[in-house]
Design a protein around this motif. Structure first.
Motif, PDB file in Angstrom:
ATOM      1  N   HIS A   1      59.724  39.393  35.715  1.00  0.00           N
ATOM      2  CA  HIS A   1      61.101  38.913  35.555  1.00  0.00           C
ATOM      3  C   HIS A   1      61.144  37.643  34.689  1.00  0.00           C
ATOM      4  O   HIS A   1      62.057  37.451  33.890  1.00  0.00           O
ATOM      5  N   LEU A   2      60.123  36.792  34.827  1.00  0.00           N
ATOM      6  CA  LEU A   2      60.090  35.529  34.068  1.00  0.00           C
ATOM      7  C   LEU A   2      59.560  35.733  32.640  1.00  0.00           C
ATOM      8  O   LEU A   2      59.506  34.788  31.861  1.00  0.00           O
ATOM      9  N   GLY A   3      59.096  36.934  32.330  1.00  0.00           N
ATOM     10  CA  GLY A   3      58.559  37.194  30.983  1.00  0.00           C
ATOM     11  C   GLY A   3      57.136  36.686  30.790  1.00  0.00           C
ATOM     12  O   GLY A   3      56.692  36.488  29.653  1.00  0.00           O
ATOM     13  N   VAL A   4      56.401  36.497  31.902  1.00  0.00           N
ATOM     14  CA  VAL A   4      54.990  36.100  31.789  1.00  0.00           C
ATOM     15  C   VAL A   4      54.226  37.315  31.237  1.00  0.00           C
ATOM     16  O   VAL A   4      54.374  38.418  31.774  1.00  0.00           O
ATOM     17  N   PRO A   5      53.418  37.130  30.178  1.00  0.00           N
ATOM     18  CA  PRO A   5      52.713  38.295  29.626  1.00  0.00           C
ATOM     19  C   PRO A   5      51.645  38.847  30.576  1.00  0.00           C
ATOM     20  O   PRO A   5      51.121  38.109  31.412  1.00  0.00           O
ATOM     21  N   GLU A   6      51.354  40.119  30.440  1.00  0.00           N
ATOM     22  CA  GLU A   6      50.297  40.807  31.205  1.00  0.00           C
ATOM     23  C   GLU A   6      50.358  40.549  32.711  1.00  0.00           C
ATOM     24  O   GLU A   6      49.363  40.105  33.305  1.00  0.00           O
ATOM     25  N   PRO A   7      51.499  40.828  33.353  1.00  0.00           N
ATOM     26  CA  PRO A   7      51.592  40.538  34.792  1.00  0.00           C
ATOM     27  C   PRO A   7      50.629  41.366  35.638  1.00  0.00           C
ATOM     28  O   PRO A   7      50.330  40.988  36.768  1.00  0.00           O
ATOM     29  N   ASP A   8      50.114  42.473  35.093  1.00  0.00           N
ATOM     30  CA  ASP A   8      49.235  43.330  35.901  1.00  0.00           C
ATOM     31  C   ASP A   8      47.757  43.081  35.652  1.00  0.00           C
ATOM     32  O   ASP A   8      46.914  43.859  36.096  1.00  0.00           O
ATOM     33  N   ARG A   9      47.423  42.005  34.941  1.00  0.00           N
ATOM     34  CA  ARG A   9      45.988  41.841  34.673  1.00  0.00           C
ATOM     35  C   ARG A   9      45.236  41.494  35.963  1.00  0.00           C
ATOM     36  O   ARG A   9      45.816  41.025  36.931  1.00  0.00           O
ATOM     37  N   GLN A  10      43.925  41.735  35.936  1.00  0.00           N
ATOM     38  CA  GLN A  10      43.166  41.642  37.182  1.00  0.00           C
ATOM     39  C   GLN A  10      43.064  40.189  37.663  1.00  0.00           C
ATOM     40  O   GLN A  10      42.995  39.260  36.860  1.00  0.00           O
ATOM     41  N   PRO A  11      43.046  40.003  38.973  1.00  0.00           N
ATOM     42  CA  PRO A  11      42.892  38.647  39.514  1.00  0.00           C
ATOM     43  C   PRO A  11      41.490  38.093  39.233  1.00  0.00           C
ATOM     44  O   PRO A  11      40.539  38.855  39.082  1.00  0.00           O
ATOM     45  N   PHE A  12      41.415  36.773  39.171  1.00  0.00           N
ATOM     46  CA  PHE A  12      40.115  36.104  39.061  1.00  0.00           C
ATOM     47  C   PHE A  12      40.163  34.941  40.050  1.00  0.00           C
ATOM     48  O   PHE A  12      41.091  34.138  40.007  1.00  0.00           O
ATOM     49  N   PRO A  13      39.196  34.854  40.973  1.00  0.00           N
ATOM     50  CA  PRO A  13      39.311  33.847  42.036  1.00  0.00           C
ATOM     51  C   PRO A  13      39.197  32.417  41.503  1.00  0.00           C
ATOM     52  O   PRO A  13      38.439  32.166  40.561  1.00  0.00           O
ATOM     53  N   GLY A  14      39.942  31.500  42.126  1.00  0.00           N
ATOM     54  CA  GLY A  14      39.893  30.091  41.721  1.00  0.00           C
ATOM     55  C   GLY A  14      38.478  29.514  41.688  1.00  0.00           C
ATOM     56  O   GLY A  14      38.140  28.770  40.766  1.00  0.00           O
ATOM     57  N   PRO A  15      37.607  29.837  42.671  1.00  0.00           N
ATOM     58  CA  PRO A  15      36.237  29.298  42.613  1.00  0.00           C
ATOM     59  C   PRO A  15      35.392  29.941  41.516  1.00  0.00           C
ATOM     60  O   PRO A  15      34.236  29.567  41.325  1.00  0.00           O
ATOM     61  N   GLY A  16      35.981  30.888  40.811  1.00  0.00           N
ATOM     62  CA  GLY A  16      35.351  31.438  39.609  1.00  0.00           C
ATOM     63  C   GLY A  16      34.021  32.122  39.877  1.00  0.00           C
ATOM     64  O   GLY A  16      33.790  32.702  40.947  1.00  0.00           O
ATOM     65  N   LEU A  17      33.139  32.028  38.893  1.00  0.00           N
ATOM     66  CA  LEU A  17      31.861  32.736  38.978  1.00  0.00           C
ATOM     67  C   LEU A  17      30.972  32.175  40.095  1.00  0.00           C
ATOM     68  O   LEU A  17      29.981  32.804  40.452  1.00  0.00           O
ATOM     69  N   ALA A  18      31.344  31.026  40.669  1.00  0.00           N
ATOM     70  CA  ALA A  18      30.528  30.481  41.774  1.00  0.00           C
ATOM     71  C   ALA A  18      30.452  31.464  42.934  1.00  0.00           C
ATOM     72  O   ALA A  18      29.436  31.542  43.613  1.00  0.00           O
ATOM     73  N   VAL A  19      31.540  32.236  43.162  1.00  0.00           N
ATOM     74  CA  VAL A  19      31.487  33.204  44.271  1.00  0.00           C
ATOM     75  C   VAL A  19      30.940  34.553  43.803  1.00  0.00           C
ATOM     76  O   VAL A  19      30.865  35.500  44.580  1.00  0.00           O
ATOM     77  N   ARG A  20      30.558  34.632  42.516  1.00  0.00           N
ATOM     78  CA  ARG A  20      29.908  35.850  42.023  1.00  0.00           C
ATOM     79  C   ARG A  20      28.436  35.577  41.704  1.00  0.00           C
ATOM     80  O   ARG A  20      27.778  36.384  41.052  1.00  0.00           O
ATOM     81  N   VAL A  21      27.960  34.405  42.107  1.00  0.00           N
ATOM     82  CA  VAL A  21      26.536  34.076  42.051  1.00  0.00           C
ATOM     83  C   VAL A  21      26.122  33.876  43.500  1.00  0.00           C
ATOM     84  O   VAL A  21      26.461  32.871  44.111  1.00  0.00           O
ATOM     85  N   ASN A  22      25.450  34.842  44.073  1.00  0.00           N
ATOM     86  CA  ASN A  22      24.996  34.679  45.466  1.00  0.00           C
ATOM     87  C   ASN A  22      23.885  33.647  45.476  1.00  0.00           C
ATOM     88  O   ASN A  22      23.052  33.609  44.569  1.00  0.00           O
ATOM     89  N   GLY A  23      23.851  32.828  46.534  1.00  0.00           N
ATOM     90  CA  GLY A  23      22.815  31.801  46.597  1.00  0.00           C
ATOM     91  C   GLY A  23      23.187  30.621  45.718  1.00  0.00           C
ATOM     92  O   GLY A  23      24.369  30.384  45.438  1.00  0.00           O
ATOM     93  N   GLU A  24      22.180  29.886  45.269  1.00  0.00           N
ATOM     94  CA  GLU A  24      22.469  28.640  44.551  1.00  0.00           C
ATOM     95  C   GLU A  24      23.108  28.899  43.186  1.00  0.00           C
ATOM     96  O   GLU A  24      22.716  29.822  42.460  1.00  0.00           O
ATOM     97  N   VAL A  25      24.077  28.050  42.857  1.00  0.00           N
ATOM     98  CA  VAL A  25      24.791  28.163  41.585  1.00  0.00           C
ATOM     99  C   VAL A  25      24.165  27.187  40.596  1.00  0.00           C
ATOM    100  O   VAL A  25      24.256  25.979  40.777  1.00  0.00           O
ATOM    101  N   THR A  26      23.507  27.697  39.566  1.00  0.00           N
ATOM    102  CA  THR A  26      22.974  26.825  38.514  1.00  0.00           C
ATOM    103  C   THR A  26      23.597  27.275  37.194  1.00  0.00           C
ATOM    104  O   THR A  26      24.133  28.393  37.110  1.00  0.00           O
ATOM    105  N   ALA A  27      23.486  26.437  36.170  1.00  0.00           N
ATOM    106  CA  ALA A  27      24.080  26.800  34.873  1.00  0.00           C
ATOM    107  C   ALA A  27      23.491  28.116  34.379  1.00  0.00           C
ATOM    108  O   ALA A  27      24.208  28.980  33.865  1.00  0.00           O
TER     109      ALA A  27
END
Ligand code: XMP
Length: 315
Positions: free
Chosen positions: A178-204
């Motif tokens: 309704h607000l005209g935001v582009p791509e309203p159906d794109r996939q979610p990405f969690p706020g903690p980002g790739l940190a929750v997609r790295v099991n165990g310790e997060v290093t660069a």
């Protein structure tokens, strides 16, 4: 919520009432925070200061993509580069809940600094209903501390303003459309980002591996969607596991990482079904991940767990 137009009118009135002066707006580029930011901009004009944080935990090309997306949504925003701060906060941390708390705290400290600069104590966030329900609100057990709910330190002086807190994702998408935001159906990405997609310790280095694997899953799933091989999934990504495994490269033994691929269908993320990906799509993903991360990732698994009993993200 029945009518997005009515919701927008009420949300704008509430924002004006809750924010007497200016406000910092936490803008991650996801559909929730972008919708909250557009509402804040409509309600407050140049009293709304959107801040996009480069946490160093973002996907490949995300900073550029989010910038383009905000411009297309008509948002003014500032970028805060804070990779060192986030990676530093995660050093040595393996527990998923502790990771989420540290990330939440790092976000809030950064927003507090921005708020001091601008002279406000208001923070507009795109928190939605599942964020606080799964963070242990509404008498439910804490499934995951969402970075924008339980990750807020109790001594923070910021007053949270959350215009979307009663909405589910499908309703946010209707408001975004309704607000005209582009791509309203794109996939979610969690706020903690790739940190929750790295099991165990997060290093660069481990974030880099997860980033490459995520980009391959996204590219191959989107290619299959464009070719009509599969419907568009709700979410599709890769997780770097914390279980080193033995592989073979030419005549040599290698001890590398394993990656799990997750592709799910859902309506509101409260429940989800693992998608039955065609074998050739899986094969291309596995072949590309092990080639482009040669000797680093030597095994690719496919996660067939629904939610429940699994959750969508692994951590
Ligand atoms: P789970 O893993 O709990 O995830 O089944 C449900 C949906 O929420 C996303 N997710 C998050 N989003 N902050 C967010 O903004 C978070 O801390 C967070 N944790 C999970 C997840 O990607 C899925 O779409």
């Amino acid at each position: 919520m029945n009518d997005p137009a009515e919701f927008v009118r009420t949300a704008i009135d509430r924002l004006r009432a809750e924010v007497p002066g200016s406000a910092i707006v936490a803008a991650s580029g996801g559909i929730d925070s972008t919708t909250a930011a557009v509402l804040a901009e409509r309600a407050l004009g140049d009293r709304a200061h959107a801040v996009f944080v480069d946490t160093g935990l973002l996907r490949a090309g995300e900073v550029e993509k989010v910038g383009a997306f905000f411009r297309a949504s008509g948002l003014r925003f500032a970028v805060a580069s804070a990779s060192d701060r986030f990676l530093g906060a995660l050093q040595g941390v393996r527990d998923p809940e502790e990771k989420r708390r540290r990330i939440g705290a790092a976000f809030i400290r950064l927003f507090e600094e921005e708020a001091t600069r601008v002279g406000t104590d208001r923070l507009v966030q795109g928190t939605i209903a599942p964020d606080w329900i799964e963070s242990g609100g509404a008498l439910r057990d804490t499934i995951k501390t969402h970075h924008n709910v339980g990750g807020v330190p109790s001594d923070s002086r910021l007053v949270l303003v959350e215009p979307l807190r009663d909405l589910y994702k499908d309703e946010v998408r209707a408001v975004a459309r309704h607000l005209g935001v582009p791509e309203p159906d794109r996939q979610p990405f969690p706020g903690p980002g790739l940190a929750v997609r790295v099991n165990g310790e997060v290093t660069a280095e481990r974030v880099r591996r997860a980033r490459v694997a995520n980009a391959i899953v996204e590219a191959e799933v989107e290619r299959a969607v464009a070719a009509g091989e599969i419907p568009r999934p709700w979410q599709y990504f890769a997780v770097l596991l914390d279980s080193p495994t033995v592989g073979v490269l030419g005549d040599n033994r290698v001890h590398g990482d394993a990656v799990s691929v997750r592709v799910v269908e859902s309506i509101d993320a409260m429940t989800a079904t693992a998608m039955a990906l065609p074998r050739p799509v899986l094969q291309r993903i596995a072949e590309r991940i092990t080639r482009e991360l040669s000797a680093q990732v030597v095994r690719v698994l496919y996660d067939v767990t629904d939610k429940p009993p699994g959750t969508i993200e692994w951590e």
